[in-house]
Design a protein around this motif. Structure first.
Motif, PDB file in Angstrom:
ATOM      1  N   GLN A  50      -8.321   1.554   1.297  1.00 42.54           N
ATOM      2  CA  GLN A  50      -8.863   1.253  -0.022  1.00 42.54           C
ATOM      3  C   GLN A  50      -9.244   2.534  -0.767  1.00 42.54           C
ATOM      4  O   GLN A  50      -8.995   2.653  -1.974  1.00 42.54           O
ATOM      5  CB  GLN A  50     -10.074   0.333   0.121  1.00 42.54           C
ATOM      6  N   SER A 104      -2.715   9.823  -1.662  1.00 45.52           N
ATOM      7  CA  SER A 104      -2.498   8.459  -1.168  1.00 45.52           C
ATOM      8  C   SER A 104      -1.350   8.359  -0.177  1.00 45.52           C
ATOM      9  O   SER A 104      -1.089   7.266   0.351  1.00 45.52           O
ATOM     10  CB  SER A 104      -2.244   7.505  -2.346  1.00 45.52           C
ATOM     11  N   VAL A 120      -7.618   3.806  -4.378  1.00 49.52           N
ATOM     12  CA  VAL A 120      -8.462   4.076  -5.547  1.00 49.52           C
ATOM     13  C   VAL A 120      -8.184   5.490  -6.083  1.00 49.52           C
ATOM     14  O   VAL A 120      -8.091   5.707  -7.301  1.00 49.52           O
ATOM     15  CB  VAL A 120      -9.953   3.906  -5.199  1.00 49.52           C
ATOM     16  N   THR A 144      -1.630   6.548   3.203  1.00 49.13           N
ATOM     17  CA  THR A 144      -1.362   5.136   3.472  1.00 49.13           C
ATOM     18  C   THR A 144      -0.279   4.966   4.527  1.00 49.13           C
ATOM     19  O   THR A 144      -0.298   3.976   5.277  1.00 49.13           O
ATOM     20  CB  THR A 144      -0.941   4.396   2.186  1.00 49.13           C
ATOM     21  N   VAL A 185      -4.810  -5.525   0.590  1.00 51.72           N
ATOM     22  CA  VAL A 185      -5.454  -4.824   1.707  1.00 51.72           C
ATOM     23  C   VAL A 185      -6.798  -5.454   2.026  1.00 51.72           C
ATOM     24  O   VAL A 185      -7.172  -5.622   3.193  1.00 51.72           O
ATOM     25  CB  VAL A 185      -5.604  -3.323   1.377  1.00 51.72           C
ATOM     26  N   GLN A 186      -7.542  -5.818   0.997  1.00 54.40           N
ATOM     27  CA  GLN A 186      -8.864  -6.408   1.208  1.00 54.40           C
ATOM     28  C   GLN A 186      -8.774  -7.706   2.009  1.00 54.40           C
ATOM     29  O   GLN A 186      -9.586  -7.959   2.895  1.00 54.40           O
ATOM     30  CB  GLN A 186      -9.529  -6.671  -0.149  1.00 54.40           C
ATOM     31  N   ARG A 225      -9.015  -0.118   7.203  1.00 57.15           N
ATOM     32  CA  ARG A 225      -8.977  -0.816   5.921  1.00 57.15           C
ATOM     33  C   ARG A 225      -9.774  -0.081   4.853  1.00 57.15           C
ATOM     34  O   ARG A 225      -9.292   0.083   3.718  1.00 57.15           O
ATOM     35  CB  ARG A 225      -9.511  -2.238   6.072  1.00 57.15           C
ATOM     36  N   ARG A 226     -10.950   0.378   5.188  1.00 57.79           N
ATOM     37  CA  ARG A 226     -11.763   1.082   4.198  1.00 57.79           C
ATOM     38  C   ARG A 226     -11.070   2.353   3.727  1.00 57.79           C
ATOM     39  O   ARG A 226     -11.091   2.677   2.541  1.00 57.79           O
ATOM     40  CB  ARG A 226     -13.131   1.425   4.782  1.00 57.79           C
ATOM     41  N   LEU A 268      -4.481  -3.077  -3.578  1.00 63.13           N
ATOM     42  CA  LEU A 268      -5.907  -3.084  -3.237  1.00 63.13           C
ATOM     43  C   LEU A 268      -6.374  -4.491  -2.872  1.00 63.13           C
ATOM     44  O   LEU A 268      -7.118  -4.686  -1.899  1.00 63.13           O
ATOM     45  CB  LEU A 268      -6.726  -2.556  -4.424  1.00 63.13           C
ATOM     46  N   ALA A 277       0.823  -1.210   0.000  1.00 61.97           N
ATOM     47  CA  ALA A 277       0.000   0.000   0.000  1.00 61.97           C
ATOM     48  C   ALA A 277       0.858   1.260   0.000  1.00 61.97           C
ATOM     49  O   ALA A 277       0.624   2.184  -0.789  1.00 61.97           O
ATOM     50  CB  ALA A 277      -0.940  -0.006   1.207  1.00 61.97           C
ATOM     51  N   THR A 287      -0.630  -0.570  -7.587  1.00 63.53           N
ATOM     52  CA  THR A 287      -1.772  -0.105  -6.796  1.00 63.53           C
ATOM     53  C   THR A 287      -2.903  -1.114  -6.815  1.00 63.53           C
ATOM     54  O   THR A 287      -3.555  -1.367  -5.785  1.00 63.53           O
ATOM     55  CB  THR A 287      -2.265   1.251  -7.327  1.00 63.53           C
TER      56      THR A 287
END
Length: 468
Positions: free
Chosen positions: A88, A120, A92, A123, A189-190, A84-85, A186, A27, A182
């Motif tokens: 993400q 970003s 994005v 992060t 991270v999910q 986490r959200r 993603l 990330a 990236t």
């Protein structure tokens, strides 16, 4: 893989520390590669988009400016929506910015894309908070060093690839690579990052807007003042508007229970000297590494006349590669010798490494040695120690307050350093191609910032845990 319990919700499943660290490294790499990989390609951006060094500097300035804004606002927002959200969301946003830069037909759209990528940077703060909440203290220090090592680049490989891509297919290829990274981040991270707890309250959007307007106004004025004229209406309007917005921001933060910045932390010696040290350090080193050095080493008239690949290999890679080795070691020994002492060691070492570069920039050999030394003193010691000290000095009831502010100061310092360096080059060149004296002037601004960082580092309060 080892696992440790997540201290947030009692019912949360255990966290796989290796998987978690891998996801967070991916990330933060998405942001950091966007910062370091483009540095050797900056001349190619200027030539391909038929623009000026001032406009190229503006793109870099806004990239790091929005990184500062993103770190403050999105880190605070993650308290409400989960770590986490928010990770993400930031990834994005970075992906959209990367695709814009791939397709950008002009410098204006390129600047928009770079600004989105800068957001970003959140992060990093989100990674530090996630690690602090999910890992044991012993593992946190080591993981902190690894994440911070990424902050200086991926062992120099990213700058070499960036220079090679710029020489072969142009800067757009760089953003295709970062977009792929990236997307991978993603997915990681999910699956590997815990959602994290959420807190009550609301987001301070008024404060976020005032902070963004204030910082943007001041840094735009610094970046464009030499070309617009320091007494011109646009420059003065940006400066006055920026200062006024920051003043209103300070007032609003005192009155809002959900303020994004804890003003009590800012007022203490645990806060403002640390934050100023971070700003001055990043301003000095980033303005030099991400703007002045790429232009100096690739300029055929007033510089060394190297290709983007050779510039990255000889002058950007050593600092990054040595930093990858040094940062985890500092993360391991920092808690033992003290984060405050580690900051002082890094500040003295960074200043010492920069002296020969400022005094003799015409020597390729001296420049090589100085930048390699910065890999240990700056990338290794300072970046890791400043983050560790921010965590150690944070109030127990607000553990994320000081790390979030300190993370924002990384972006503020970087954007300030590039703005001042770009302005120095533009002013000393008299509107023409960059000259040797222009590059020298920019390096002197870097030296001045690092000297200020050494002074403010001496004023930082020693954590209570390190006084015994």
């Amino acid at each position: 893989m080892t696992t440790v319990g997540d201290p947030s919700p009692a019912s949360a499943p255990p966290v796989r520390s290796t998987a978690l660290l891998t996801a967070l490294v991916l990330a933060v790499a998405g942001y950091q590669i966007n910062a370091t990989m483009l540095a050797p390609a900056l001349p190619n951006v200027i030539d391909s988009l038929e623009t000026t060094s001032g406009a190229g500097g503006l793109a870099q300035t806004l990239f790091f400016l929005f990184s500062a804004i993103g770190q403050v606002t999105l880190a605070r927002l993650s308290d409400h929506v989960g770590r986490r959200r928010m990770l993400q969301v930031t990834l994005v946003i970075a992906l959209v910015g990367e695709l814009i830069c791939v397709l950008a037909p002009n410098i204006e759209l390129f600047i928009i894309g770079r600004s989105l990528q800068g957001v970003s940077a959140a992060t990093f703060t989100l990674a530090y908070l996630t690690l602090h909440e999910s890992l044991s203290p012993q593992k946190f220090g080591r993981s902190l060093g690894i994440i911070t090592a990424v902050n200086g680049g991926i062992a120099g490989v990213d700058t070499i690839i960036g220079g090679s891509v710029a020489d072969s297919v142009g800067f757009r290829g760089i953003f295709l690579i970062t977009a792929l990274i990236t997307v991978i981040a993603l997915v990681a991270v999910q699956f590997w990052v815990p959602a994290g707890g959420t807190s009550a309250g609301r987001m301070d959007w008024t404060g976020a807007a005032l902070l963004g307007v204030g910082l943007t106004g001041i840094l735009l004025a610094l970046n464009e003042g030499s070309s617009w004229g320091w007494s011109s209406v646009p420059t003065l309007a940006l400066l006055v508007g920026g200062v006024l917005a920051l003043a209103l921001f300070a007032v609003a933060q005192r009155r809002d229970r959900n303020a994004i910045i804890d003003t009590s932390v800012l007022a203490s010696r645990a806060g403002w000297p640390l934050l100023l040290t971070t700003i001055f350090t990043l301003a000095g080193v980033f303005g030099m590494l991400n703007f002045t050095i790429p232009l100096l080493t690739q300029n055929s008239g007033a510089g060394y006349g190297l290709s983007a690949t050779m510039s990255a290999l000889l002058y950007l890679t050593p600092a990054s590669a040595l930093g990858v080795i040094a940062a985890p070691l500092v993360g391991h020994f920092g808690p033992r010798i003290g984060w405050h002492r580690s900051v002082l060691i890094g500040a003295v070492g960074t200043a010492a490494a920069l002296v020969p570069l400022v005094l003799a920039p015409q020597s390729p050999a001296i420049t090589f040695v100085a930048l390699a030394a910065l890999g240990i003193t700056y990338t290794g010691y300072m970046l890791t120690a400043l983050t560790g000290l921010a965590v150690a000095l944070a109030p127990e009831d607000k553990p994320g307050s000081l790390p979030g502010l300190n993370g924002a100061c990384f972006g503020i310092g970087a954007s300030l350093g590039i703005a001042v360096a770009a302005s120095a080059v533009t002013a000393a060149s008299g509107g023409g191609p960059p000259t040797a004296s222009a590059f020298h002037a920019a390096l002197w601004t870097a030296g001045g910032f690092v000297a200020l960082a050494l002074v403010t580092a001496l004023l930082i309060k020693t954590p209570q845990s390190e006084k015994n």
